[in-house]
Design an enzyme around this catalytic site. Sequence first.
Site, mmCIF file in Angstrom:
data_model
loop_
_atom_site.group_PDB
_atom_site.id
_atom_site.type_symbol
_atom_site.label_atom_id
_atom_site.label_comp_id
_atom_site.label_asym_id
_atom_site.label_seq_id
_atom_site.Cartn_x
_atom_site.Cartn_y
_atom_site.Cartn_z
ATOM 1 N N ARG A 34 -7.165 1.255 11.830
ATOM 2 C CA ARG A 34 -6.029 1.972 11.221
ATOM 3 C C ARG A 34 -6.383 2.551 9.856
ATOM 4 N NH1 ARG A 34 -1.946 0.488 7.588
ATOM 5 N NH2 ARG A 34 -2.728 -1.648 7.553
ATOM 6 N N GLU B 166 4.503 -2.465 14.243
ATOM 7 C CA GLU B 166 3.247 -3.170 14.527
ATOM 8 C C GLU B 166 3.218 -3.819 15.907
ATOM 9 O OE1 GLU B 166 2.187 -5.834 11.386
ATOM 10 O OE2 GLU B 166 0.227 -6.321 12.263
ATOM 11 N N HIS C 157 -8.083 -6.852 6.171
ATOM 12 C CA HIS C 157 -8.057 -6.127 4.895
ATOM 13 C C HIS C 157 -9.229 -6.643 4.069
ATOM 14 C CE1 HIS C 157 -6.810 -4.507 1.074
ATOM 15 N NE2 HIS C 157 -5.880 -3.809 1.693
ATOM 16 N N GLU D 206 -6.408 5.957 -1.007
ATOM 17 C CA GLU D 206 -6.885 4.709 -0.388
ATOM 18 C C GLU D 206 -8.029 5.030 0.562
ATOM 19 O OE1 GLU D 206 -3.523 2.649 1.289
ATOM 20 O OE2 GLU D 206 -2.750 2.128 -0.684
ATOM 21 N N ARG E 78 -11.587 0.722 6.230
ATOM 22 C CA ARG E 78 -11.559 -0.747 6.130
ATOM 23 C C ARG E 78 -12.576 -1.473 6.983
ATOM 24 N NH1 ARG E 78 -5.158 -1.559 5.838
ATOM 25 N NH2 ARG E 78 -5.093 -0.630 3.785
ATOM 26 N N GLY F 108 0.769 -1.237 0.000
ATOM 27 C CA GLY F 108 0.000 0.000 0.000
ATOM 28 C C GLY F 108 0.792 1.274 0.000
HETATM 29 C C1 SIN Z 1 -3.019 -1.999 0.708
HETATM 30 O O1 SIN Z 1 -2.261 -1.820 -0.226
HETATM 31 O O2 SIN Z 1 -4.215 -2.096 0.535
HETATM 32 C C2 SIN Z 1 -2.465 -2.141 2.100
HETATM 33 C C3 SIN Z 1 -2.129 -0.833 2.676
HETATM 34 C C4 SIN Z 1 -2.108 -0.855 4.177
HETATM 35 O O3 SIN Z 1 -2.314 -1.886 4.799
HETATM 36 O O4 SIN Z 1 -1.963 0.216 4.765
#
Ligand code: SIN
Length: 519
Positions: free
Chosen positions: A373, A362, A232, A115, A277, A50
């Site tokens: 998050r 983490e 995720h 995102e 998320r 990400g």
């Molecule tokens: C993603 O690319 O979707 C993961 C990014 C993240 O976990 O912050």
Amino acid sequence: MNNTIKHTDYLVVGSGLAGLCAAIHASEFGAVTLVTKSRLSTSSSFWAQGGIAAVVDKKDSYNRHINDTLEAGRGYCNQEAVELLVREGAERVRDLIRLGMKFDRNGEELQLGLEGGHSRRRILHANGASTGKALIDFLITLIRAKKNITVIEHAFVNNLVAQNGICTGAHAWQYEDDTHIEFISDYTILATGGYSGLYLRTTNPHTSTGDGLWLAYNAGAKLKDLEFVQFHPTAFYKNKSTTFLISEALRGEGGYLLNERFERFMEGYKQKELSPRDVVSREILNQIDCQTSDHVYLDLRHLDVPKIKKRYQEMCERLGKMGIDPAIDLIPVAPAAHYCIGGIETDLNARTSISCLYACGEVANAGVHGANRLASNSLLECLVFSKRAVDHAVTSGSQKGSDSNPFIKLNYLPKSKPLFQLVKKELSNLLSCHVGIVRDEKGLHDALEQIGRLQKSLPLNEYDYYSIRSKNALKIAELITRSALLRKESRGVHQRMDFKDKNRSSVPIYHMNDHFETV
Ligand code: SIN
């Protein structure tokens, strides 16, 4: 079998982004030893697709990023920590660029992705969705060039030496050549990652089993918020366990989520497919509950797929190996355990409740993620708090340890590896079933009972490597489950079907040692 004692100023455990950054920064001030239980490049940071969220665009602002983080965190972030994260994070990203890290650009301009939960394009990538790999490769090159950083791979840290509330080092077993090492360090920095690897479907490497958390807990450090495990929404779905991450960046490019009737189901939400998320994962679960298949689809067919294939080459190649061409096919996806928000309680300087013991990345809980998050804030956290840990250590006094601590001699017992695999399998099933995206009291009690049964019945040997890993995994699973039971509300990634509302006033902050005995 050999025994050896190593003195070092800074002992860094873990080789993800936080560990590598801590080691590089600490090497400005003294001798560093970096220990990893696998290879230097095996970490969830290496797998991260990400990118890094940072305010580097003039049209963006710190306040926007702070507000997006607080909003995603569902009223549970430590605002001071979030402000540091955002302001210093942008500075740390500029440091990386100055050191020579190459992020993706459109001509001269940094190419910024979008995102879930972000109100602006602010995600920096490197080589499309291979950001973690590019970053880790870059930092490993820097580490290899530093004469005062010693890297010890394939070494399992099995004990922190902590007496009278002060950490003075650790014991490790380098299993390849059967060497027991006692590290005597002025400062120890844990950067061992999370525990999502305990779940059946996970985007993490199999090494993410919460070992660092257990080490800290066993040494008497406080842990916090373990119930917050972030799933995720879009991990590739082939069967119940085979998976890999399909980056949220693809939804940032305009990808749609479809149910099995090929309907877009996120359209009713303000931010649609780019909602935070917790919202997307829950809605996918709702869809799965009302359909026959246990996955949904990501649809990219309406987008400029050749451009996507070029930018996210590695991910598209992986899809190709699975027989999926995003120009023609829908991509089957379902949620998978991805990131552990809970961890060792740390302050703004990454200090744990034990002197001279720091934690970042983490494995730590500095309060920046709250109850959910914000995407791409985790690599940022590694950059900010690894530096803060070292900066704090440099200015604080250390307590020298003695070398009289007895070695704990580990070994491999035949048959214990299959036992560990069995424990992991059982735990992954029961955590996924009862301590997943949604939970309730009955399921959590069932999970605890089964974990307790395993803890009592398994023939675990205190000197055997795989027995210790099994015991650690069981303990972490127990702590996650107990934490989930204690939090009687639904907030962010912790959704209790029997307590559907947010109810902040009745929620204490759990310090595990206040509730449970140390193992
Ligand atoms: C993603 O690319 O979707 C993961 C990014 C993240 O976990 O912050």
